[in-house]
Design an enzyme around this catalytic site. Structure first.
Site: not given
Length: 574
Positions: A67, A129-130, A179, A485
């Site tokens: 993602e 969930f999630q 959803k 760096m």
């Protein structure tokens, strides 16, 4: 038997009959000519992916392998094109994986629409969930964030989000859609909020303009200090005309590189921590700073209290929040740069100062160091030569680290949109997915990703995306087996104590690329530079160039922590 509510068809219809929320999302995107989106599916966003699968006139969806890669690719697409970037992910870990790239877009003012699925509204707040609180997580890193609780508000929210992402000072806007809202029936109204026409702006403050003219007329050592806001405001032609008419010398921030031709004698180059000595010295000696689309970032100013100590300030920006945030200006001009700059564009009688800055540019601009025979691959010479041979239409997407500064110093850009770099956030892993986005925005252009071995590993999985879509991105991978760096600063400012910077157990990058189906070649030593340039410019399709460089090569100059820009270190003392 009626269709199960969790798998309902979008029921799309061109005659305005109801569809569902997922269908509505696609219709609004198409209404705004969105052609490409980047994403990764999951449970809570599945209705939207189902709608895409059934769409008769599909928006092209690019499946990345993480993602974060999707959001960085949308970010690169927006930076390279000036159009809205769109990324999509599911709830929970899908949403949290977007956060770094969204924060990058927020700090660099990139127009991004972020769409995530969320658990059904009946489960909000239950630790389902999630489930994560995307609204709470995203508010500090977006222009605005929405949680859509009712399908009836979805169209208006999306319209407003697309408008907000692009108006004024651009930035990311996040829309979180449960959803059940995606699955609920809805009829589109065709609602479009009133949107300010491109280039439209409020009436400039005439008193402030008059005061600005007085300061310009009185100045003997003016410097134009320009940043990323010029390109974001689609004001590059107006800026170039302003410089031509005033004749004032120009310094730029990292994001302002390319506002002037690299060969323009008025272009003193990048200022700041790794800026050109001539740029920093001009600013320190200036009696007037004309700040255009810049924000006095600490990497540009060094110790702020010592920055341009003799200069008065005229500050031009579209965002009123930037005025006096770090340094109070004598004149603040808020508005569209396309309207403000022509009002100030008058010739200035500064011939002696202009000549002094031009001479300084010749002696204290970025100069290639001598190549040591025992050195590794000549990274700086390669970038300098590549920029001269690749053509003005090449897009270069950098990762973050020493190579990022070398590109800023030695690659000549003809326009700021050709230079894609993570400025404010400094996010490693930006470069490869951003290059993918740029290539999709400009399919016929040459796109090069310049990376380092540390940054490259952050989103190495996006090699699969490169291969899947056959994108001809060239990856220039400078490998010093260090977090370069960090190592340089530890060597200079931490008494040489190196801590957790050794990457000598790097994999064989040629084999890694080939495992993903990407052709790769290794070029070693100074004698290989010409072959590497020919490969980069002449190979069709994607290619990774693995270029081992000196392990302890540094970026010069450098301004140390707490130092002012006139205390820059210009030679290796490590």
């Amino acid at each position: 038997m009626p269709a199960d509510a969790d798998t309902a068809s979008p029921h799309r219809s061109p005659d305005g009959r109801p569809g569902n929320g997922a269908w509505a999302v696609l219709e609004v995107l198409k209404r705004h000519q969105v052609e490409t989106v980047f994403g990764y599916p999951g449970g809570a966003i599945m209705p939207l992916y189902d709608a895409m699968a059934q769409d008769a006139s599909p928006i092209r969806h690019i499946l990345t392998r993480h993602e974060q890669g999707a959001a960085f690719a949308a970010n690169g697409y927006a930076r390279a094109s000036g159009r809205l970037g769109v990324c999509i992910a599911t709830s929970g870990p899908g949403a949290t994986n977007l956060i770094t790239a969204v924060a990058d877009a927020h700090m660099d003012s990139i127009p991004l629409l972020v769409i995530t699925g969320q658990v059904p509204t009946s489960l909000l707040g239950t630790d389902a969930f999630q489930e994560t609180d995307v609204l709470g997580l995203s508010l500090p890193i977006t222009k605005h964030s929405y949680l859509v609780r009712h399908v009836g508000e979805l169209e208006a929210v999306l319209e407003e989000a697309i408008h907000l992402a692009q108006e004024g000072r651009p930035g990311p806007v996040w829309v979180d859609i449960p959803k059940d809202v995606q699955l609920a029936s809805v009829r589109l109204s065709g609602f479009v909020p009133g949107v300010k026409a491109a280039g439209e702006a409020g009436t400039p403050d005439e008193d402030a303009l008059e005061r600005a003219h007085e300061l310009l007329a009185a100045a003997r050592r003016p410097v134009i200090y320009a940043g990323g806001g010029v390109a974001l405001g689609h004001a590059v032609p107006a800026f170039r005309d302003f410089v031509a008419r005033t004749g004032a010398p120009v310094v730029t921030t990292l994001k302002g590189i390319g506002l002037l031709s690299p060969d323009d004698p008025r272009n003193l180059g990048m200022l700041g921590m790794h800026g050109a000595p001539c740029a920093n010295r001009a600013v320190q000696a200036a009696d007037l700073l004309v700040v255009v689309g810049a924000r006095f970032d600490d990497r540009a100013t060094g110790r702020l209290a010592a920055f341009a100590p003799e200069a008065q300030v005229i500050h031009l920006d579209v965002d009123p929040a930037e005025m006096a945030k770090l340094r109070p200006p004598e004149v603040a001009l808020v508005g569209d740069l396309n309207h403000l700059l022509p009002r100030l564009a008058r010739p200035l009688a500064i011939e002696a100062w202009r000549d002094q800055c031009a001479r300084s540019r010749q002696t204290e601009g970025f100069r290639l160091p001598p190549q040591r025979p025992e050195g590794g691959f000549p990274a700086l010479r390669f970038l300098d030569a590549l920029s001269r041979r690749a053509g003005d239409q090449t897009y270069v997407a950098c990762d973050v680290g020493q190579h990022q500064m070398w590109v800023a110093q030695y690659y000549g850009f003809s326009h700021p949109r050709r230079h894609l770099t993570s400025g404010g956030l400094g996010a490693m892993g930006f470069g490869l997915p951003a290059a993918i986005g740029a290539q999709l925005a400009h399919p016929d252009a040459r796109v090069v990703n310049v990376s380092g071995d540390g940054s490259f590993m952050m989103n190495v999985q996006e090699l699969a995306t490169l291969g899947r879509y056959g994108l001809p991105v060239k990856i220039v991978l400078f490998d010093n087996q260090y977090l370069g760096m960090v190592r340089q600063q530890q060597a200079l400012f931490y008494e040489g104590r190196l801590s957790s910077v050794d990457l000598s157990d790097n994999p064989d990058f040629v084999q890694v690329a080939q495992a993903f189906g990407i052709p790769a070649r290794r070029f070693e030593g100074a004698d290989a530079m010409e072959a590497a340039i020919r490969a980069c410019l002449g190979t069709p399709g994607p290619l990774l160039l693995h270029l081992p460089i000196e392990r302890e090569q540094n970026v010069w100059p450098i301004v140390g922590p707490g130092m002012s820009n006139d205390q820059m270190i210009q030679e290796d003392v490590a």
